[in-house]
Write an enzyme that holds these catalytic residues in place. Sequence first.
Site, PDB file in Angstrom:
ATOM      1  N   ARG A 125       0.637  -1.195   0.150  1.00 50.50           N
ATOM      2  CA  ARG A 125      -0.059  -0.137  -0.190  1.00 50.50           C
ATOM      3  C   ARG A 125       0.563   1.009  -0.113  1.00 50.50           C
ATOM      4  O   ARG A 125       0.739   2.594  -0.271  1.00 50.50           O
ATOM      5  CB  ARG A 125      -0.886   0.264   1.380  1.00 50.50           C
ATOM      6  CG  ARG A 125      -1.818   1.440   1.042  1.00 50.50           C
ATOM      7  CD  ARG A 125      -3.401   1.051   1.798  1.00 50.50           C
ATOM      8  NE  ARG A 125      -2.486   0.666   3.630  1.00 50.50           N
ATOM      9  CZ  ARG A 125      -1.925   1.059   4.296  1.00 50.50           C
ATOM     10  NH1 ARG A 125      -1.572   1.763   4.326  1.00 50.50           N
ATOM     11  NH2 ARG A 125      -1.891  -0.543   5.623  1.00 50.50           N
TER      12      ARG A 125
ATOM     13  N   TYR B 226     -17.442  17.174 -14.177  1.00 46.84           N
ATOM     14  CA  TYR B 226     -17.474  15.657 -15.366  1.00 46.84           C
ATOM     15  C   TYR B 226     -18.648  15.130 -13.749  1.00 46.84           C
ATOM     16  O   TYR B 226     -18.226  15.909 -12.480  1.00 46.84           O
ATOM     17  CB  TYR B 226     -16.653  15.129 -14.553  1.00 46.84           C
ATOM     18  CG  TYR B 226     -16.668  13.331 -14.413  1.00 46.84           C
ATOM     19  CD1 TYR B 226     -17.145  12.563 -15.323  1.00 46.84           C
ATOM     20  CD2 TYR B 226     -16.459  12.521 -14.029  1.00 46.84           C
ATOM     21  CE1 TYR B 226     -17.764  10.750 -15.433  1.00 46.84           C
ATOM     22  CE2 TYR B 226     -16.200  11.218 -13.535  1.00 46.84           C
ATOM     23  CZ  TYR B 226     -17.058  10.227 -14.813  1.00 46.84           C
ATOM     24  OH  TYR B 226     -16.967   9.224 -14.372  1.00 46.84           O
TER      25      TYR B 226
ATOM     26  N   ASP C  11      -8.156  19.030 -14.366  1.00 51.43           N
ATOM     27  CA  ASP C  11      -8.637  17.359 -14.227  1.00 51.43           C
ATOM     28  C   ASP C  11      -8.262  17.922 -15.235  1.00 51.43           C
ATOM     29  O   ASP C  11      -9.072  18.406 -16.282  1.00 51.43           O
ATOM     30  CB  ASP C  11      -9.889  17.447 -13.504  1.00 51.43           C
ATOM     31  CG  ASP C  11     -10.067  16.163 -14.542  1.00 51.43           C
ATOM     32  OD1 ASP C  11     -10.144  15.528 -15.313  1.00 51.43           O
ATOM     33  OD2 ASP C  11     -11.430  15.304 -13.969  1.00 51.43           O
TER      34      ASP C  11
ATOM     35  N   LYS D  63      -9.052   6.642 -19.262  1.00 45.28           N
ATOM     36  CA  LYS D  63      -9.291   7.277 -20.227  1.00 45.28           C
ATOM     37  C   LYS D  63      -8.213   7.103 -21.315  1.00 45.28           C
ATOM     38  O   LYS D  63      -8.010   6.136 -21.787  1.00 45.28           O
ATOM     39  CB  LYS D  63     -10.170   8.889 -19.840  1.00 45.28           C
ATOM     40  CG  LYS D  63     -11.518   8.953 -18.616  1.00 45.28           C
ATOM     41  CD  LYS D  63     -12.278   7.849 -19.202  1.00 45.28           C
ATOM     42  CE  LYS D  63     -13.317   7.814 -18.238  1.00 45.28           C
ATOM     43  NZ  LYS D  63     -13.715   8.974 -17.071  1.00 45.28           N
TER      44      LYS D  63
HETATM   45  C1  PLP Z   1     -14.209   9.212 -15.811  1.00 48.51           C
HETATM   46  C2  PLP Z   1     -13.406  10.582 -15.124  1.00 48.51           C
HETATM   47  C3  PLP Z   1     -13.447  10.852 -13.647  1.00 48.51           C
HETATM   48  C4  PLP Z   1     -13.561   9.488 -13.173  1.00 48.51           C
HETATM   49  O1  PLP Z   1     -12.471   8.749 -12.963  1.00 48.51           O
HETATM   50  P1  PLP Z   1     -12.574   7.424 -12.952  1.00 48.51           P
HETATM   51  O2  PLP Z   1     -11.338   6.891 -12.720  1.00 48.51           O
HETATM   52  O3  PLP Z   1     -14.305   7.078 -13.647  1.00 48.51           O
HETATM   53  O4  PLP Z   1     -12.817   6.962 -11.920  1.00 48.51           O
HETATM   54  C5  PLP Z   1     -12.930  11.936 -13.804  1.00 48.51           C
HETATM   55  N1  PLP Z   1     -13.015  12.858 -14.611  1.00 48.51           N
HETATM   56  C6  PLP Z   1     -12.928  13.537 -15.702  1.00 48.51           C
HETATM   57  C7  PLP Z   1     -13.401  14.836 -16.756  1.00 48.51           C
HETATM   58  C8  PLP Z   1     -13.669  12.275 -16.827  1.00 48.51           C
HETATM   59  O5  PLP Z   1     -14.103  11.583 -17.928  1.00 48.51           O
END
Ligand code: PLP
Length: 381
Positions: free
Chosen positions: A51, A104, A176, A201
């Site tokens: 961890r 998001y 983000d 993503k």
């Molecule tokens: C998918 C997404 C998230 C969240 O991420 P997870 O891996 O699904 O927890 C946060 N911000 C954006 C812009 C996203 O597309």
Amino acid sequence: MHDGHGFSTRAIHAGQEPDPLTGAVVPPIYATSTYKQDGVGGLRGGYEYSRSGNPTRTALETCLASIEGGTHGFAFASGLAAEDTILRALLAPGDHVIIPDDAYGGTFRLFDKVATRWGLRYTAAPLTDLAAVTACMCEGTKLVWIETPTNPLLNIADIEQIAELAHRHGALVVVDNTFASPYLQQPLALGADVVVHSTTKYIGGHSDVVGGAVVVRDEELAEKIAFHHNAMGAVAGPFDAFLTLRGIRTLGVRMDRHCDNAEILAEFLSGHAKVAEVRYPGLAGHPGHDVAGKQMKRYGGMISFRHKDGEQAAVDLCARTEVFTLGESLGGVESLIEHPGRMTHASVAGSALEVPADLVRLSVGIEDADDLLADLRQALG
Ligand SMILES: *Cc1c(COP(=O)(O)O)cnc(C)c1O
């Protein structure tokens, strides 16, 4: 060691020196929870428990830091786990945060349903409007949360200007960077303090792993994140870290192809009789086109458009594509199509985050552009 190198050289080599024991070119998956100590406290590689640290995760974290232009990277179990850890590490109950009014959905839910129960206050503001953001600044504002481009409307926030404004008010800035990826946009260089990703993503890029990342370049912030990374424990496992790092090596070439294809499709959709409006930052008519041109290398692989014949036509279109797969998520090599109003954004219906009912969102993959064009052409009819 790779500080002076270009993006793809760092994506392929940073944190990925051949294994000293075997010469393995690819960092192995260290599937271990613990490490033998040579006498009490005698750690061989600095690792004591997975961890707290794992060599496969370290390889990924070193690479993440390098490609974002930061000094410290942290790999999480998901994007939302990364976001939650940022909140706990950098804020305290009573603090106020400004978030995008088209954040998001999962980010919005984290603030609205989880962080508020912990005593955090937030205001959702249109980040495209600097005066509106300024108006939301109050006594306890400690952080401005930026997302750009946004999902699914592809709005563009000016990172440099917002960072300057936030810092004048003594607030930190988180970006983000999921939609742009570090290949297209480098928020730390634009003045942001923290970068967060859903590596699920574009960074992972193959729709086969869920993960998150945080990158900073300030020692004090790094210490706070590192402490909470371990103390809260939402870390990436070694298998997930391996897959994510495997994806990163091709991030540059993938992103260029995503952008090539998206540019072609955005042009095509703009001229189609059944399409009312195309949202793609690369189009000259997009309200954020100039800002995107200033802070992004290219315009990305996400496109949204409105169907001229309304909601049902948009829904039907999503079911008619053959190369585009109907599904949520984005950023993988395969093209995806979805109806935000009934899928990814169903939970925000009736709120300020509601999206047009005739909207269709495309995650443009890296297949052959002609096949994608033909598929959209037949589906639009
Ligand atoms: C998918 C997404 C998230 C969240 O991420 P997870 O891996 O699904 O927890 C946060 N911000 C954006 C812009 C996203 O597309």
